[in-house]
Write an enzyme that holds these catalytic residues in place. Structure first.
Site, PDB file in Angstrom:
ATOM      1  N   TYR A 200      68.498  12.350  14.095  1.00 38.94           N
ATOM      2  CA  TYR A 200      68.975  13.657  13.642  1.00 38.94           C
ATOM      3  C   TYR A 200      69.999  13.387  12.538  1.00 38.94           C
ATOM      4  CZ  TYR A 200      66.902  15.994  17.717  1.00 38.94           C
ATOM      5  OH  TYR A 200      66.021  16.509  18.650  1.00 38.94           O
ATOM      6  N   PRO A 292      64.931  24.889  16.575  1.00 38.64           N
ATOM      7  CA  PRO A 292      64.332  23.692  17.170  1.00 38.64           C
ATOM      8  C   PRO A 292      65.260  22.478  17.277  1.00 38.64           C
ATOM      9  CG  PRO A 292      63.448  24.078  14.971  1.00 38.64           C
ATOM     10  CD  PRO A 292      64.309  25.247  15.282  1.00 38.64           C
ATOM     11  N   LYS A 296      64.511  22.517  22.544  1.00 39.91           N
ATOM     12  CA  LYS A 296      64.630  23.260  23.802  1.00 39.91           C
ATOM     13  C   LYS A 296      63.595  24.362  24.027  1.00 39.91           C
ATOM     14  CE  LYS A 296      67.707  21.083  25.826  1.00 39.91           C
ATOM     15  NZ  LYS A 296      66.759  19.973  26.003  1.00 39.91           N
ATOM     16  N   TYR A 384      70.735  17.727  26.310  1.00 38.80           N
ATOM     17  CA  TYR A 384      69.503  17.293  25.637  1.00 38.80           C
ATOM     18  C   TYR A 384      68.431  16.896  26.660  1.00 38.80           C
ATOM     19  CZ  TYR A 384      66.551  15.576  21.892  1.00 38.80           C
ATOM     20  OH  TYR A 384      65.506  15.419  21.007  1.00 38.80           O
TER      21      TYR A 384
END
Ligand code: FAD
Ligand code: PHB
Length: 389
Positions: A200, A292, A296, A384
Protein backbone atom coordinates in the site's frame (compact mmCIF):
# COMPACT_ATOMS: atom_id res chain seq x y z
CA UNK A 1 -43.51 -21.04 -7.69
CA UNK A 2 -42.66 -21.14 -4.01
CA UNK A 3 -39.49 -21.20 -1.94
CA UNK A 4 -38.50 -20.53 1.66
CA UNK A 5 -35.95 -17.76 1.02
CA UNK A 6 -36.00 -15.75 -2.21
CA UNK A 7 -32.51 -14.36 -2.82
CA UNK A 8 -32.15 -11.38 -5.14
CA UNK A 9 -28.64 -11.15 -6.59
CA UNK A 10 -26.23 -13.94 -7.49
CA UNK A 11 -23.00 -12.23 -6.42
CA UNK A 12 -20.92 -13.61 -3.55
CA UNK A 13 -23.46 -12.65 -0.83
CA UNK A 14 -26.44 -14.28 -2.52
CA UNK A 15 -24.58 -17.43 -3.57
CA UNK A 16 -22.93 -17.96 -0.18
CA UNK A 17 -26.23 -17.49 1.67
CA UNK A 18 -27.97 -19.89 -0.70
CA UNK A 19 -25.30 -22.56 -0.31
CA UNK A 20 -25.18 -22.26 3.50
CA UNK A 21 -28.98 -22.51 3.79
CA UNK A 22 -28.98 -25.50 1.44
CA UNK A 23 -26.64 -27.25 3.90
CA UNK A 24 -29.43 -26.92 6.52
CA UNK A 25 -32.16 -28.14 4.22
CA UNK A 26 -33.58 -24.63 3.70
CA UNK A 27 -34.78 -24.03 0.15
CA UNK A 28 -33.77 -20.92 -1.80
CA UNK A 29 -34.18 -19.47 -5.28
CA UNK A 30 -31.48 -17.06 -6.50
CA UNK A 31 -32.47 -14.42 -9.08
CA UNK A 32 -29.55 -12.80 -10.91
CA UNK A 33 -29.91 -10.06 -13.50
CA UNK A 34 -26.67 -10.73 -15.36
CA UNK A 35 -25.25 -13.78 -17.11
CA UNK A 36 -22.86 -16.05 -15.30
CA UNK A 37 -20.01 -14.96 -17.61
CA UNK A 38 -20.67 -11.33 -16.74
CA UNK A 39 -20.58 -11.99 -12.97
CA UNK A 40 -17.36 -14.00 -13.34
CA UNK A 41 -15.80 -11.32 -15.54
CA UNK A 42 -15.97 -8.63 -12.85
CA UNK A 43 -12.51 -8.34 -11.31
CA UNK A 44 -12.97 -7.23 -7.73
CA UNK A 45 -11.76 -8.28 -4.30
CA UNK A 46 -8.63 -10.27 -3.66
CA UNK A 47 -8.10 -10.51 0.10
CA UNK A 48 -10.19 -12.80 2.32
CA UNK A 49 -10.50 -12.69 6.10
CA UNK A 50 -10.45 -15.92 8.10
CA UNK A 51 -14.20 -15.51 8.80
CA UNK A 52 -15.04 -15.71 5.09
CA UNK A 53 -12.79 -18.73 4.55
CA UNK A 54 -14.49 -20.44 7.53
CA UNK A 55 -17.92 -19.71 6.05
CA UNK A 56 -16.79 -21.18 2.74
CA UNK A 57 -15.66 -24.32 4.58
CA UNK A 58 -19.01 -24.51 6.39
CA UNK A 59 -20.79 -24.12 3.05
CA UNK A 60 -18.78 -27.06 1.64
CA UNK A 61 -16.78 -24.90 -0.78
CA UNK A 62 -13.58 -24.58 1.21
CA UNK A 63 -11.32 -27.09 -0.54
CA UNK A 64 -9.86 -24.94 -3.31
CA UNK A 65 -9.44 -21.78 -1.24
CA UNK A 66 -7.52 -23.80 1.36
CA UNK A 67 -5.38 -25.41 -1.32
CA UNK A 68 -4.79 -22.50 -3.70
CA UNK A 69 -5.38 -19.42 -1.53
CA UNK A 70 -2.10 -17.76 -0.56
CA UNK A 71 -1.71 -16.98 3.16
CA UNK A 72 -0.24 -13.52 3.72
CA UNK A 73 1.31 -12.95 7.13
CA UNK A 74 1.63 -9.22 6.66
CA UNK A 75 1.51 -6.26 4.32
CA UNK A 76 3.87 -3.46 3.37
CA UNK A 77 3.12 0.23 3.69
CA UNK A 78 5.31 2.68 1.86
CA UNK A 79 5.73 6.40 1.71
CA UNK A 80 8.04 7.60 -1.04
CA UNK A 81 11.01 5.22 -0.86
CA UNK A 82 10.44 4.34 2.82
CA UNK A 83 8.82 0.98 3.52
CA UNK A 84 7.67 -0.80 6.63
CA UNK A 85 5.76 -3.97 7.31
CA UNK A 86 2.68 -4.72 9.40
CA UNK A 87 3.09 -8.28 10.64
CA UNK A 88 -0.49 -9.58 10.93
CA UNK A 89 0.45 -13.00 12.23
CA UNK A 90 2.85 -11.73 14.89
CA UNK A 91 0.40 -9.03 16.02
CA UNK A 92 -2.90 -10.93 15.86
CA UNK A 93 -2.05 -14.62 15.37
CA UNK A 94 -3.85 -14.59 12.00
CA UNK A 95 -2.89 -14.17 8.36
CA UNK A 96 -5.25 -13.16 5.53
CA UNK A 97 -5.80 -15.23 2.38
CA UNK A 98 -5.18 -13.95 -1.13
CA UNK A 99 -7.85 -15.54 -3.35
CA UNK A 100 -9.89 -13.68 -5.94
CA UNK A 101 -13.58 -12.89 -5.59
CA UNK A 102 -13.98 -14.42 -9.06
CA UNK A 103 -12.71 -17.73 -7.68
CA UNK A 104 -15.02 -17.52 -4.63
CA UNK A 105 -17.95 -16.98 -7.02
CA UNK A 106 -16.79 -19.77 -9.34
CA UNK A 107 -16.59 -22.24 -6.42
CA UNK A 108 -20.06 -21.23 -5.23
CA UNK A 109 -21.60 -21.57 -8.72
CA UNK A 110 -20.11 -25.06 -9.04
CA UNK A 111 -21.49 -26.09 -5.64
CA UNK A 112 -24.98 -24.67 -6.30
CA UNK A 113 -25.05 -26.46 -9.62
CA UNK A 114 -23.85 -29.77 -8.15
CA UNK A 115 -26.57 -29.52 -5.49
CA UNK A 116 -29.25 -28.84 -8.11
CA UNK A 117 -29.96 -25.38 -6.64
CA UNK A 118 -32.28 -23.01 -8.49
CA UNK A 119 -30.26 -20.07 -9.80
CA UNK A 120 -31.75 -18.02 -12.61
CA UNK A 121 -29.68 -15.70 -14.75
CA UNK A 122 -30.97 -12.90 -16.95
CA UNK A 123 -34.00 -12.06 -14.79
CA UNK A 124 -35.39 -8.57 -15.41
CA UNK A 125 -37.69 -6.11 -13.64
CA UNK A 126 -37.47 -7.76 -10.23
CA UNK A 127 -40.01 -6.41 -7.73
CA UNK A 128 -40.60 -7.30 -4.09
CA UNK A 129 -44.19 -7.35 -2.81
CA UNK A 130 -45.52 -7.49 0.73
CA UNK A 131 -42.15 -7.37 2.49
CA UNK A 132 -43.92 -5.83 5.49
CA UNK A 133 -46.43 -8.72 5.67
CA UNK A 134 -46.07 -12.42 6.58
CA UNK A 135 -46.54 -13.42 2.93
CA UNK A 136 -43.88 -11.65 0.87
CA UNK A 137 -43.29 -12.46 -2.78
CA UNK A 138 -41.04 -11.52 -5.66
CA UNK A 139 -42.04 -11.05 -9.28
CA UNK A 140 -39.66 -10.91 -12.25
CA UNK A 141 -39.49 -11.34 -15.98
CA UNK A 142 -37.60 -14.26 -17.47
CA UNK A 143 -37.52 -14.95 -21.23
CA UNK A 144 -40.29 -12.40 -21.70
CA UNK A 145 -42.62 -14.10 -19.20
CA UNK A 146 -43.69 -12.48 -15.95
CA UNK A 147 -43.14 -14.91 -13.06
CA UNK A 148 -44.23 -14.91 -9.43
CA UNK A 149 -42.33 -16.42 -6.50
CA UNK A 150 -43.90 -16.65 -3.03
CA UNK A 151 -41.61 -17.09 -0.06
CA UNK A 152 -41.19 -16.75 3.70
CA UNK A 153 -38.31 -14.25 3.49
CA UNK A 154 -36.51 -12.13 0.90
CA UNK A 155 -32.73 -11.63 1.05
CA UNK A 156 -31.69 -8.48 -0.82
CA UNK A 157 -28.17 -9.40 -2.00
CA UNK A 158 -28.34 -7.29 -5.16
CA UNK A 159 -25.44 -4.92 -4.61
CA UNK A 160 -25.33 -1.13 -4.44
CA UNK A 161 -27.43 -0.57 -7.59
CA UNK A 162 -30.03 -3.23 -6.79
CA UNK A 163 -33.74 -2.78 -6.13
CA UNK A 164 -33.97 -4.30 -2.64
CA UNK A 165 -32.78 -1.27 -0.68
CA UNK A 166 -35.07 1.02 -2.67
CA UNK A 167 -38.04 -1.21 -1.83
CA UNK A 168 -37.82 0.02 1.78
CA UNK A 169 -39.87 3.23 1.96
CA UNK A 170 -37.76 6.35 2.41
CA UNK A 171 -39.61 7.10 5.63
CA UNK A 172 -38.38 3.77 7.05
CA UNK A 173 -34.64 4.07 6.23
CA UNK A 174 -31.73 6.45 6.68
CA UNK A 175 -28.68 6.66 4.46
CA UNK A 176 -25.20 7.84 5.43
CA UNK A 177 -22.71 8.59 2.69
CA UNK A 178 -19.27 9.98 1.94
CA UNK A 179 -18.03 10.24 -1.65
CA UNK A 180 -14.26 10.59 -2.16
CA UNK A 181 -12.89 13.01 -4.77
CA UNK A 182 -10.93 10.33 -6.70
CA UNK A 183 -11.15 6.78 -8.02
CA UNK A 184 -8.94 3.73 -8.45
CA UNK A 185 -7.69 2.69 -11.86
CA UNK A 186 -7.01 -1.06 -11.72
CA UNK A 187 -4.99 -3.25 -14.07
CA UNK A 188 -4.77 -7.03 -14.15
CA UNK A 189 -1.70 -8.46 -15.89
CA UNK A 190 -0.20 -11.90 -16.39
CA UNK A 191 3.06 -10.97 -14.73
CA UNK A 192 4.72 -12.06 -11.48
CA UNK A 193 3.82 -9.79 -8.52
CA UNK A 194 6.44 -7.15 -7.74
CA UNK A 195 6.65 -8.24 -4.09
CA UNK A 196 5.61 -11.32 -2.11
CA UNK A 197 3.17 -9.23 -0.02
CA UNK A 198 0.79 -6.40 -0.93
CA UNK A 199 2.27 -2.89 -0.98
CA UNK A 200 0.00 0.00 0.00
CA UNK A 201 1.86 3.08 -1.25
CA UNK A 202 1.32 6.66 -0.17
CA UNK A 203 3.19 8.99 -2.50
CA UNK A 204 3.23 12.67 -3.34
CA UNK A 205 1.59 11.75 -6.66
CA UNK A 206 -1.23 9.81 -5.01
CA UNK A 207 -1.97 6.32 -3.74
CA UNK A 208 -0.94 3.04 -5.40
CA UNK A 209 -1.53 -0.59 -4.49
CA UNK A 210 0.45 -3.63 -5.64
CA UNK A 211 -1.67 -6.74 -5.21
CA UNK A 212 -1.88 -10.17 -6.80
CA UNK A 213 -4.01 -13.20 -7.52
CA UNK A 214 -1.27 -15.83 -7.94
CA UNK A 215 2.41 -16.27 -8.86
CA UNK A 216 1.79 -15.14 -12.43
CA UNK A 217 -1.19 -12.81 -12.07
CA UNK A 218 -0.78 -9.33 -10.64
CA UNK A 219 -3.35 -6.71 -9.74
CA UNK A 220 -2.22 -3.09 -9.50
CA UNK A 221 -4.16 0.07 -8.74
CA UNK A 222 -3.38 3.79 -8.85
CA UNK A 223 -5.46 6.64 -7.48
CA UNK A 224 -6.90 8.55 -10.46
CA UNK A 225 -9.18 11.48 -11.17
CA UNK A 226 -12.92 10.92 -11.03
CA UNK A 227 -13.29 12.05 -14.63
CA UNK A 228 -10.54 9.75 -15.95
CA UNK A 229 -11.65 6.94 -18.24
CA UNK A 230 -9.78 3.61 -18.59
CA UNK A 231 -9.25 4.31 -22.30
CA UNK A 232 -7.41 7.54 -21.38
CA UNK A 233 -4.69 5.39 -19.81
CA UNK A 234 -2.45 3.40 -22.13
CA UNK A 235 -0.71 0.44 -20.51
CA UNK A 236 2.63 2.24 -20.63
CA UNK A 237 1.19 5.40 -19.03
CA UNK A 238 -0.22 3.22 -16.24
CA UNK A 239 3.08 1.41 -15.60
CA UNK A 240 5.05 4.68 -15.67
CA UNK A 241 2.72 6.26 -13.12
CA UNK A 242 2.77 3.18 -10.89
CA UNK A 243 6.61 3.19 -10.90
CA UNK A 244 6.63 6.81 -9.75
CA UNK A 245 4.46 6.00 -6.72
CA UNK A 246 6.19 2.92 -5.28
CA UNK A 247 9.64 2.64 -3.64
CA UNK A 248 12.60 2.72 -6.02
CA UNK A 249 13.77 -0.92 -5.63
CA UNK A 250 10.26 -2.15 -6.46
CA UNK A 251 9.87 0.35 -9.31
CA UNK A 252 13.10 -0.98 -10.79
CA UNK A 253 12.19 -4.64 -10.45
CA UNK A 254 8.55 -4.28 -11.59
CA UNK A 255 7.78 -6.65 -14.46
CA UNK A 256 5.17 -5.19 -16.76
CA UNK A 257 3.05 -6.73 -19.49
CA UNK A 258 -0.15 -6.11 -21.42
CA UNK A 259 -3.19 -5.43 -19.24
CA UNK A 260 -5.85 -8.12 -19.50
CA UNK A 261 -8.38 -5.96 -17.65
CA UNK A 262 -8.45 -2.25 -16.92
CA UNK A 263 -11.23 -0.49 -15.03
CA UNK A 264 -11.98 2.46 -12.79
CA UNK A 265 -13.87 2.23 -9.49
CA UNK A 266 -15.09 5.35 -7.69
CA UNK A 267 -14.55 5.40 -3.90
CA UNK A 268 -17.51 5.68 -1.60
CA UNK A 269 -18.50 5.06 2.02
CA UNK A 270 -22.21 4.31 2.38
CA UNK A 271 -24.48 2.72 5.00
CA UNK A 272 -28.25 2.29 5.04
CA UNK A 273 -30.11 1.71 8.31
CA UNK A 274 -31.87 -0.49 9.23
CA UNK A 275 -30.79 -3.54 7.23
CA UNK A 276 -34.18 -5.19 7.72
CA UNK A 277 -37.69 -4.16 6.81
CA UNK A 278 -40.34 -6.72 7.77
CA UNK A 279 -39.36 -9.91 5.97
CA UNK A 280 -36.79 -8.25 3.71
CA UNK A 281 -33.14 -8.43 4.81
CA UNK A 282 -30.36 -6.46 3.08
CA UNK A 283 -26.99 -8.15 2.79
CA UNK A 284 -23.58 -6.97 1.51
CA UNK A 285 -23.19 -4.09 -0.95
CA UNK A 286 -26.99 -3.67 -1.07
CA UNK A 287 -26.71 -2.17 2.42
CA UNK A 288 -23.21 -0.70 2.58
CA UNK A 289 -20.17 0.26 0.54
CA UNK A 290 -16.62 0.88 1.69
CA UNK A 291 -13.70 2.33 -0.25
CA UNK A 292 -11.52 -0.67 -1.27
CA UNK A 293 -8.43 0.51 0.66
CA UNK A 294 -9.02 -1.81 3.63
CA UNK A 295 -10.12 -4.82 1.50
CA UNK A 296 -13.33 -4.94 3.49
CA UNK A 297 -16.25 -4.99 1.00
CA UNK A 298 -16.52 -8.70 0.30
CA UNK A 299 -15.50 -9.56 3.85
CA UNK A 300 -18.24 -7.38 5.33
CA UNK A 301 -20.76 -8.94 2.94
CA UNK A 302 -19.64 -12.28 4.39
CA UNK A 303 -20.23 -11.17 7.99
CA UNK A 304 -23.77 -10.09 7.05
CA UNK A 305 -24.32 -13.53 5.50
CA UNK A 306 -23.08 -15.11 8.73
CA UNK A 307 -25.63 -13.21 10.85
CA UNK A 308 -28.50 -13.76 8.42
CA UNK A 309 -27.75 -17.44 7.86
CA UNK A 310 -27.63 -18.10 11.60
CA UNK A 311 -30.82 -16.10 12.20
CA UNK A 312 -32.72 -18.02 9.52
CA UNK A 313 -31.33 -21.33 10.72
CA UNK A 314 -32.52 -20.55 14.27
CA UNK A 315 -35.95 -19.63 12.86
CA UNK A 316 -36.41 -22.81 10.81
CA UNK A 317 -34.71 -25.26 13.16
CA UNK A 318 -35.81 -23.98 16.58
CA UNK A 319 -38.78 -21.74 15.76
CA UNK A 320 -36.86 -18.90 17.40
CA UNK A 321 -37.02 -15.39 15.82
CA UNK A 322 -34.35 -13.83 18.05
CA UNK A 323 -31.58 -14.07 15.39
CA UNK A 324 -33.60 -12.50 12.59
CA UNK A 325 -35.03 -9.87 14.91
CA UNK A 326 -31.51 -8.83 15.93
CA UNK A 327 -29.99 -9.20 12.43
CA UNK A 328 -29.87 -5.51 11.58
CA UNK A 329 -28.47 -4.47 14.94
CA UNK A 330 -25.74 -7.14 14.96
CA UNK A 331 -24.74 -6.64 11.33
CA UNK A 332 -24.62 -2.85 11.64
CA UNK A 333 -22.45 -2.93 14.75
CA UNK A 334 -19.75 -4.67 12.74
CA UNK A 335 -20.44 -2.74 9.52
CA UNK A 336 -19.78 0.61 11.18
CA UNK A 337 -16.43 -0.61 12.52
CA UNK A 338 -15.32 -1.70 9.05
CA UNK A 339 -16.61 1.60 7.66
CA UNK A 340 -14.45 3.40 10.18
CA UNK A 341 -11.37 1.36 9.34
CA UNK A 342 -11.80 1.73 5.58
CA UNK A 343 -12.37 5.49 5.92
CA UNK A 344 -9.33 5.86 8.19
CA UNK A 345 -7.03 3.84 5.94
CA UNK A 346 -8.27 5.67 2.83
CA UNK A 347 -7.71 9.04 4.48
CA UNK A 348 -4.21 8.00 5.52
CA UNK A 349 -3.07 6.74 2.13
CA UNK A 350 -4.52 9.09 -0.54
CA UNK A 351 -3.71 12.58 -1.76
CA UNK A 352 -6.87 14.66 -1.48
CA UNK A 353 -7.17 17.41 -4.12
CA UNK A 354 -8.20 19.99 -1.51
CA UNK A 355 -5.73 18.83 1.15
CA UNK A 356 -4.02 21.71 2.99
CA UNK A 357 -0.31 21.65 3.87
CA UNK A 358 -1.36 21.20 7.50
CA UNK A 359 -3.46 18.13 6.68
CA UNK A 360 -0.64 16.69 4.61
CA UNK A 361 1.81 17.07 7.53
CA UNK A 362 -0.68 15.38 9.85
CA UNK A 363 -0.97 12.50 7.39
CA UNK A 364 2.82 12.07 7.27
CA UNK A 365 3.00 12.17 11.08
CA UNK A 366 0.36 9.46 11.29
CA UNK A 367 2.23 7.22 8.84
CA UNK A 368 5.38 7.72 10.91
CA UNK A 369 3.45 6.87 14.08
CA UNK A 370 2.13 3.68 12.47
CA UNK A 371 5.68 2.81 11.35
CA UNK A 372 7.11 3.14 14.83
CA UNK A 373 4.29 2.27 17.25
CA UNK A 374 3.33 -1.33 18.01
CA UNK A 375 -0.06 -0.41 19.50
CA UNK A 376 -0.99 1.46 16.31
CA UNK A 377 0.20 -1.48 14.19
CA UNK A 378 -1.81 -3.91 16.31
CA UNK A 379 -4.99 -1.88 15.86
CA UNK A 380 -4.38 -1.75 12.10
CA UNK A 381 -3.65 -5.48 11.93
CA UNK A 382 -6.72 -6.46 13.98
CA UNK A 383 -8.96 -4.52 11.64
CA UNK A 384 -7.23 -5.77 8.48
CA UNK A 385 -7.39 -9.48 9.37
CA UNK A 386 -11.02 -8.98 10.39
CA UNK A 387 -12.87 -8.12 13.58
CA UNK A 388 -14.65 -11.04 15.27
CA UNK A 389 -18.24 -11.82 14.20
P1 FAD B 1 -22.29 -7.71 -5.72
O1 FAD B 1 -21.00 -8.41 -5.93
O2 FAD B 1 -22.47 -6.36 -6.29
O3 FAD B 1 -23.42 -8.68 -6.28
C1 FAD B 1 -24.76 -8.25 -6.45
C2 FAD B 1 -25.39 -9.04 -7.58
O4 FAD B 1 -26.74 -8.65 -7.72
C3 FAD B 1 -24.71 -8.77 -8.92
O5 FAD B 1 -24.32 -9.99 -9.50
C4 FAD B 1 -25.75 -8.02 -9.72
O6 FAD B 1 -25.67 -8.32 -11.10
C5 FAD B 1 -27.04 -8.52 -9.10
N1 FAD B 1 -28.17 -7.58 -9.23
C6 FAD B 1 -28.15 -6.22 -9.13
N2 FAD B 1 -29.37 -5.72 -9.30
C7 FAD B 1 -30.20 -6.76 -9.51
C8 FAD B 1 -31.59 -6.88 -9.73
N3 FAD B 1 -32.38 -5.80 -9.80
N4 FAD B 1 -32.11 -8.10 -9.90
C9 FAD B 1 -31.33 -9.21 -9.84
N5 FAD B 1 -29.98 -9.17 -9.62
C10 FAD B 1 -29.44 -7.96 -9.46
N6 FAD B 1 -13.82 -6.31 -1.05
C11 FAD B 1 -12.98 -6.99 -0.22
O7 FAD B 1 -13.45 -7.55 0.78
N7 FAD B 1 -11.62 -7.10 -0.47
C12 FAD B 1 -11.06 -6.50 -1.55
O8 FAD B 1 -9.85 -6.69 -1.77
C13 FAD B 1 -11.92 -5.73 -2.44
N8 FAD B 1 -11.42 -5.13 -3.54
C14 FAD B 1 -12.27 -4.49 -4.39
C15 FAD B 1 -11.73 -3.91 -5.51
C16 FAD B 1 -12.57 -3.26 -6.42
C17 FAD B 1 -11.94 -2.62 -7.63
C18 FAD B 1 -13.99 -3.21 -6.20
C19 FAD B 1 -14.91 -2.53 -7.20
C20 FAD B 1 -14.53 -3.80 -5.08
C21 FAD B 1 -13.69 -4.44 -4.17
N9 FAD B 1 -14.20 -5.05 -3.03
C22 FAD B 1 -13.34 -5.69 -2.16
C23 FAD B 1 -15.64 -5.01 -2.74
C24 FAD B 1 -16.38 -6.32 -3.14
O9 FAD B 1 -16.13 -6.62 -4.49
C25 FAD B 1 -17.89 -6.17 -2.89
O10 FAD B 1 -18.09 -5.73 -1.57
C26 FAD B 1 -18.65 -7.49 -3.12
O11 FAD B 1 -18.77 -7.76 -4.50
C27 FAD B 1 -20.06 -7.46 -2.52
O12 FAD B 1 -20.76 -8.63 -2.85
P2 FAD B 1 -22.34 -8.62 -3.00
O13 FAD B 1 -22.71 -10.01 -3.39
O14 FAD B 1 -22.94 -8.03 -1.78
O15 FAD B 1 -22.65 -7.59 -4.17
C1 PHB C 1 -7.18 -6.57 -4.89
O1 PHB C 1 -6.29 -7.43 -4.98
O2 PHB C 1 -8.00 -6.39 -5.80
C2 PHB C 1 -7.25 -5.70 -3.69
C3 PHB C 1 -6.43 -6.00 -2.61
C4 PHB C 1 -6.46 -5.19 -1.49
C5 PHB C 1 -7.30 -4.09 -1.45
C6 PHB C 1 -8.14 -3.82 -2.53
C7 PHB C 1 -8.10 -4.62 -3.65
O3 PHB C 1 -7.29 -3.29 -0.36
Amino acid sequence: MRTQVAIIGGGPSGLLLSQLLHGRGIDTVVLERQSRAHVLGRIRAGVLERGLVDLMIEAGVGDRVQREGIPHDGTVISHGDEMFRIDFTALTGQPVTVYGQTEVTRDLYAAREAAGGTLMHGVESVEIQGADTDTPSVSYTLDGQRQHLSCDFVAGCDGFHGISRKTIPETARREFEKVYPFGWLGVLSETPPVHEELIYANSERGFALCSMRNANLSRYYIQCRLDDRPEDWSDSAFWDELRRRIPKPQAESLITGPSIEKSIAPLRSFVTEPMRWGRLFLCGDAAHIVPPTGAKGLNTAASDVHYLYNGLRQFYEDGDSEGINRYSEKALARVWKTERFSWWFSKLMHRFPDQSEFEHKIQLAEIDFLRSNTAAQTAMAQNYVGLPY
